[in-house]
Scaffold this motif. Structure first.
Motif, PDB file in Angstrom:
ATOM      1  N   TYR A 162       0.980  -1.141  -0.048  1.00  0.00           N
ATOM      2  CA  TYR A 162      -0.007  -0.129   0.074  1.00  0.00           C
ATOM      3  C   TYR A 162       1.028   1.074   0.154  1.00  0.00           C
ATOM      4  CZ  TYR A 162      -3.490   3.255   1.359  1.00  0.00           C
ATOM      5  OH  TYR A 162      -4.661   4.616   1.308  1.00  0.00           O
ATOM      6  N   VAL A 163       1.318   1.812   1.105  1.00  0.00           N
ATOM      7  CA  VAL A 163       2.388   2.783   1.131  1.00  0.00           C
ATOM      8  C   VAL A 163       3.294   2.311   2.591  1.00  0.00           C
ATOM      9  CG1 VAL A 163       0.837   4.541   0.272  1.00  0.00           C
ATOM     10  CG2 VAL A 163       0.837   3.976   2.514  1.00  0.00           C
ATOM     11  N   ASN A 164       4.450   3.269   2.318  1.00  0.00           N
ATOM     12  CA  ASN A 164       5.343   2.908   3.628  1.00  0.00           C
ATOM     13  C   ASN A 164       5.649   4.334   4.069  1.00  0.00           C
ATOM     14  OD1 ASN A 164       6.183   0.004   3.996  1.00  0.00           O
ATOM     15  ND2 ASN A 164       6.744  -0.012   1.861  1.00  0.00           N
ATOM     16  N   TYR A 165       5.757   4.481   5.455  1.00  0.00           N
ATOM     17  CA  TYR A 165       6.073   5.706   5.971  1.00  0.00           C
ATOM     18  C   TYR A 165       6.925   5.619   7.192  1.00  0.00           C
ATOM     19  CZ  TYR A 165       2.503   8.296   3.396  1.00  0.00           C
ATOM     20  OH  TYR A 165       1.442   8.829   2.614  1.00  0.00           O
ATOM     21  N   ASN A 166       7.121   4.373   7.661  1.00  0.00           N
ATOM     22  CA  ASN A 166       8.063   4.001   8.920  1.00  0.00           C
ATOM     23  C   ASN A 166       9.505   4.457   8.693  1.00  0.00           C
ATOM     24  OD1 ASN A 166       5.784   3.075  10.211  1.00  0.00           O
ATOM     25  ND2 ASN A 166       6.053   0.980   9.920  1.00  0.00           N
ATOM     26  N   HIS A 167       9.793   4.628   7.409  1.00  0.00           N
ATOM     27  CA  HIS A 167      11.245   4.775   7.219  1.00  0.00           C
ATOM     28  C   HIS A 167      11.465   6.399   7.177  1.00  0.00           C
ATOM     29  CE1 HIS A 167       9.397   4.976   3.253  1.00  0.00           C
ATOM     30  NE2 HIS A 167      10.536   5.749   2.939  1.00  0.00           N
ATOM     31  N   TYR A 168      10.404   7.226   7.420  1.00  0.00           N
ATOM     32  CA  TYR A 168      10.566   8.628   7.521  1.00  0.00           C
ATOM     33  C   TYR A 168      11.370   9.053   8.821  1.00  0.00           C
ATOM     34  CZ  TYR A 168       7.453   9.126   3.735  1.00  0.00           C
ATOM     35  OH  TYR A 168       6.744   9.166   2.294  1.00  0.00           O
ATOM     36  N   PRO A 169      12.358   9.606   8.884  1.00  0.00           N
ATOM     37  CA  PRO A 169      13.224   9.633   9.953  1.00  0.00           C
ATOM     38  C   PRO A 169      13.151  10.994  10.601  1.00  0.00           C
ATOM     39  CG  PRO A 169      14.339  10.536   7.965  1.00  0.00           C
ATOM     40  CD  PRO A 169      12.942  10.047   7.446  1.00  0.00           C
ATOM     41  N   PHE A 170      12.221  11.933  10.258  1.00  0.00           N
ATOM     42  CA  PHE A 170      12.200  13.306  10.803  1.00  0.00           C
ATOM     43  C   PHE A 170      10.912  13.320  12.093  1.00  0.00           C
ATOM     44  CE2 PHE A 170      14.680  13.996   7.258  1.00  0.00           C
ATOM     45  CZ  PHE A 170      15.731  15.152   7.825  1.00  0.00           C
ATOM     46  N   ASP A 171      11.463  14.325  12.926  1.00  0.00           N
ATOM     47  CA  ASP A 171      10.531  14.514  14.052  1.00  0.00           C
ATOM     48  C   ASP A 171       9.597  15.584  13.684  1.00  0.00           C
ATOM     49  OD1 ASP A 171       9.190  15.131  16.526  1.00  0.00           O
ATOM     50  OD2 ASP A 171      11.407  15.237  17.720  1.00  0.00           O
ATOM     51  N   ASN A 172       8.464  15.313  13.540  1.00  0.00           N
ATOM     52  CA  ASN A 172       7.331  16.226  13.080  1.00  0.00           C
ATOM     53  C   ASN A 172       7.257  17.566  14.183  1.00  0.00           C
ATOM     54  OD1 ASN A 172       6.997  15.412  10.777  1.00  0.00           O
ATOM     55  ND2 ASN A 172       5.191  14.008  11.374  1.00  0.00           N
ATOM     56  N   SER A 173       7.347  17.023  15.625  1.00  0.00           N
ATOM     57  CA  SER A 173       7.328  18.173  16.661  1.00  0.00           C
ATOM     58  C   SER A 173       8.536  19.162  16.326  1.00  0.00           C
ATOM     59  CB  SER A 173       7.340  17.283  17.716  1.00  0.00           C
ATOM     60  OG  SER A 173       8.616  16.664  18.242  1.00  0.00           O
ATOM     61  N   TYR A 174       9.566  18.816  15.728  1.00  0.00           N
ATOM     62  CA  TYR A 174      10.635  19.661  15.574  1.00  0.00           C
ATOM     63  C   TYR A 174      10.384  20.291  14.493  1.00  0.00           C
ATOM     64  CZ  TYR A 174      15.178  21.489  14.348  1.00  0.00           C
ATOM     65  OH  TYR A 174      16.115  22.299  13.768  1.00  0.00           O
ATOM     66  N   THR A 175      10.303  19.691  13.507  1.00  0.00           N
ATOM     67  CA  THR A 175      10.304  20.495  11.815  1.00  0.00           C
ATOM     68  C   THR A 175       8.931  21.155  11.726  1.00  0.00           C
ATOM     69  OG1 THR A 175       8.998  18.426  10.853  1.00  0.00           O
ATOM     70  CG2 THR A 175      11.375  18.725  10.765  1.00  0.00           C
ATOM     71  N   LYS A 176       7.841  20.801  12.255  1.00  0.00           N
ATOM     72  CA  LYS A 176       6.552  21.604  12.273  1.00  0.00           C
ATOM     73  C   LYS A 176       6.268  22.576  13.466  1.00  0.00           C
ATOM     74  CE  LYS A 176       4.104  18.602   9.156  1.00  0.00           C
ATOM     75  NZ  LYS A 176       3.064  17.794   9.125  1.00  0.00           N
ATOM     76  N   ARG A 177       6.729  22.163  14.617  1.00  0.00           N
ATOM     77  CA  ARG A 177       6.681  22.988  15.998  1.00  0.00           C
ATOM     78  C   ARG A 177       5.136  23.403  16.071  1.00  0.00           C
ATOM     79  NH1 ARG A 177      11.048  25.916  17.828  1.00  0.00           N
ATOM     80  NH2 ARG A 177       9.114  26.258  19.682  1.00  0.00           N
ATOM     81  N   PRO A 178       4.458  22.185  16.712  1.00  0.00           N
ATOM     82  CA  PRO A 178       2.995  22.672  16.732  1.00  0.00           C
ATOM     83  C   PRO A 178       2.906  23.123  17.934  1.00  0.00           C
ATOM     84  CG  PRO A 178       3.641  20.300  16.912  1.00  0.00           C
ATOM     85  CD  PRO A 178       4.955  20.916  16.071  1.00  0.00           C
ATOM     86  N   ASP A 179       4.030  23.232  18.923  1.00  0.00           N
ATOM     87  CA  ASP A 179       3.966  23.943  20.146  1.00  0.00           C
ATOM     88  C   ASP A 179       3.930  25.429  20.119  1.00  0.00           C
ATOM     89  OD1 ASP A 179       6.743  23.305  19.164  1.00  0.00           O
ATOM     90  OD2 ASP A 179       7.152  24.663  20.834  1.00  0.00           O
TER      91      ASP A 179
END
Length: 734
Positions: A379-396
């Motif tokens: 189907y699709v694969n995302y488990n190899h995505y290595p980046f931390d979204n909380s850092y890259t997007k900064r939802p805080d």
């Protein structure tokens, strides 16, 4: 993990190897090389003099393959771009679109300076301005909107101009989080399946496409690899060379269907019924793997009971296939092990698309091929995505939880037809990396919203797209060759580096530069708005053992690295409540679906809406063409020549009933709009009651006949999925 060993630099010999592979592939796919007249530059093709260096890039467009690319640079200018011959998926050859990257980079129509509207919206009159004036105007409008209507009156729109971790999934969202803007859900493509599969397996990630070659039966269901995932075709053909069977399930006869051992041409929207009918036979005739089912699944008795509602005679009628075809599918699929079922996005973009994915997903578990090399589901694969979204997007950075609008409802949102936007209208729209006209559904409603004089629209773009025509301010965007990023496949398991090969042309800016600078103009002092792409790549990688080799230095050195998960689910551990594969799910009941699976008529269908069907009796499907990725590349002359004018493929009986002959122009219409297209009449491409027209030709190149003005903006059953293909129309001779 594996990487591009020995690829610390590219020799002239390895580059020419890639160039040769490119030429061979173009011949195999019936293509011709890009010519000088299409490049917008006299020095792009031909013998080059001067010092040669090589640059490494990754195609960041929204594609399964995300090809690794090599650029040849002479005297500060990229003169040739080919595929990386060392990467197993790219294998030296980009697709037909990727072969024209250089034509896009040096296209004479690139926007190189900021512009402001000097006429009516959509009129196409512009005045060149400075970046200072552009920023000052945007900041003024943003602050006015916040003061008068609140920060949620500001809305971003973005999809797949790039899918890089930094420029797409990172810095822009820091800005919108900080400002407190409305969130958008990115739910066009595959969120229904991503939501459905965890109810069965605990995860939606799937097998490595490089293992396709090891299967004995490859089932492609609702997808068209030869157009949208061309680099997987070689692995499929390797399997066939080794004796594997190929089964295609699709309402549209595409190239792989014509090569298949078995082609099942379903009535659109009946995929769940067909899957359950197949399982009826497999279970009742004891063709399933009893040991696997007993040890690693739960809910089998419930599934066995449910499939009794789908005998072959009923399924044949629902799906408009024969009982013999159903039984032939069962025979071929059960006798060739291991087997793979590849699930695409086409059938998922329907009212009940998520439920269809779940019904199909039971088949690999019944056959006991989950966790087996050459078996399972893809189907699709995302488990190899290595980046931390909380850092890259900064939802805080967000001041509070902000409202969310489904991007499929863009027209309703900006036209004030959603309850939330009636109360709190969208006053500022910032569009980057997306072109909703012509790629989003219900285009005419989107135009209506964009025509509002009280809507301030900013478009950050490489070209003057259909959407840019309605902007108040246009900002020139950098091409991906002109900025640094990291991209990952979403079928293969590769993390790929893309270096900055050139300075941005003219006054164009990357997403990182634009949103960092705009943040500072807004008075934001957060340190994150000083970070460069390099900073984010270095700091943003997750601290997990599986990513220990994914470092900035290794990516620059090796260009791509494979995160190898081995045989997915080989440990037979599933992140479900029971720890097993769940044919019966209590949790999915909470999402409003049947605890096992069921067939339900589509919202726009003969059984689901008889009155509407009487008025509009043709189901229109809008798949991808090989020459376009959504609306991208349509303005490249070479692509335009190969693509030709838009057309609709209709069944010969439907054409005869309407007095339409091959080559006639016809009108396609429903309550959302009307287009005029040339007809292609076929006895086999589609069945009666079905029509196909490729998406998403630019509006301005087709006299306003973009097919998505007919597409519904209704929301599907799981996680806000789009419903492009639940689309009834009438076709008449023009």
């Amino acid at each position: 993990m594996t990487d591009a060993k020995g690829s610390q630099g590219f020799s002239r010999r390895s580059f020419l190897k890639g160039s040769t592979a490119l030429g061979l592939s173009m011949g195999l796919f019936g293509l011709t090389a890009c010519t000088d007249k299409n490049s917008g530059s006299k020095s792009v093709i031909g013998v080059q003099n001067g010092e040669k260096t090589f640059t490494t890039h990754t195609c960041p467009r929204n594609c399964y393959d995300t090809c690794s690319l090599i650029g040849e640079k002479v005297d500060g200018r990229i003169v040739r771009i080919v595929g990386d011959p060392k990467n197993p998926i790219t294998a030296g050859t980009p697709c037909v679109k990727g072969q024209t990257h250089i034509n896009v980079l040096y296209h004479p129509d690139r926007i190189l300076h900021p512009l402001k509207r000097a006429g009516k919206k959509g009129e196409g009159k512009w005045e060149k301005i400075t970046w200072d004036e552009a920023y000052a105007t945007i900041v003024q409008k943003l602050k006015e909107a916040i003061d008068q209507y609140g920060s949620e009156s500001i809305m971003p729109y973005n999809f797949s101009g790039t899918i890089g971790f930094v420029h797409q999934h990172g810095v822009p969202w820091r800005f919108f989080n900080k400002i407190g803007a409305t969130n958008i859900t990115r739910t066009v493509c595959n969120t229904g399946g991503k939501a459905a599969l965890p109810y069965t397996y605990g995860d939606f990630s799937s097998i490595d496409p490089e293992t396709f070659a090891k299967t004995k039966c490859y089932v492609t269901w609702g997808t068209n690899e030869s157009y949208t995932n061309v680099h997987s075709v070689k692995f499929i053909q390797q399997a066939r060379d080794n004796g594997a069977k190929l089964i295609v399930v699709n309402p549209h006869r595409h190239p792989l269907a014509s090569q298949a051992d078995l082609f099942i041409q379903l009535k659109p929207g009946t995929d769940a019924a067909f899957a359950l009918g197949v399982q009826h036979i497999i279970i009742n005739e004891n063709l399933y793997d009893k040991d696997f089912v007993e040890n690693y699944t739960m809910g089998f008795e419930e599934l066995k009971k449910q499939v009794q509602n789908y005998p072959p005679s009923k399924v044949a009628q629902l799906c408009e296939v024969t009982e013999e075809e159903i039984r032939e599918f069962v025979k071929m699929y059960t006798q060739a092990k291991p087997s793979i079922i590849r699930m695409g996005f086409g059938f998922e973009r329907r009212t009940h698309g998520g439920g269809m994915v779940r019904a199909i997903s039971f088949l690999p578990a019944l056959m006991g091929v989950v966790g087996v090399e050459g078996g399972g589901f893809s189907y699709v694969n995302y488990n190899h995505y290595p980046f931390d979204n909380s850092y890259t997007k900064r939802p805080d950075l967000a001041p509070r939880k902000m409202r969310t609008i489904n991007m499929n409802e863009l027209g309703r949102a900006i036209a004030g037809e959603l309850p939330t936007t009636k109360e709190n209208p969208v006053k500022v729209l910032i569009c980057f990396g997306g072109n909703p006209i012509p790629s989003a559904p219900n285009v005419n409603l989107i135009k209506k919203g964009l025509e509002r004089e009280d809507l301030f629209t900013v478009v950050h773009e490489v070209f003057m797209t259909d959407t840019a025509d309605y902007a108040d301010i246009i900002l020139p965007a950098a091409h991906f060759i002109e900025f640094e990023d990291v991209i990952a496949d979403y079928l293969g398991w590769y993390v790929r580096y893309s270096e900055q090969g050139l300075e941005p042309m003219g006054e164009s800016k990357s997403n990182v530069q634009l949103f960092n600078e705009l943040a500072k103009r807004m008075g934001f002092t957060d340190e994150c708005f000083n970070e460069t792409s390099t900073d984010i790549i270095k700091k943003g990688i997750l601290n997990k053992p599986i990513f220990k080799d994914i470092t900035y230095e290794n990516l620059r050195k090796n260009h791509w690295i494979k995160v190898d998960f081995g045989n997915v689910f080989s440990d037979h551990k599933f992140n479900t409540p029971s720890g097993k594969i769940e044919f019966y799910s209590e949790n999915i009941i909470k999402a409003g679906l049947h605890p096992v699976a069921e067939y339900l008529p589509e919202e726009e269908s003969q059984d689901g809406s008889p009155a509407l069907f009487a008025k509009y009796p043709i189901n229109l499907l809008t798949p991808a063409s090989p020459q376009l990725l959504s609306s991208q590349w349509h303005n490249v002359p070479y692509i335009q020549e190969n693509l030709g004018e838009p057309f609709v493929t209709i069944n010969a009986k439907d054409a005869e009933d309407r007095g339409i002959k091959d080559g006639d122009y016809c009108l396609i219409q429903n309550d959302r709009g009307q287009v005029r297209l040339k007809a292609k009449v076929s006895n086999s491409a589609v069945k009666a009651g079905v029509a196909v027209s490729f998406k998403s030709y630019w509006n301005k190149f087709t006299d306003g006949n973009t097919i998505n003005c007919l597409a519904p903006d209704a929301i599907g059953d799981l996680d806000g999925i789009s419903t492009y293909n639940t689309n009834l129309v009438q076709i008449t001779k023009a």
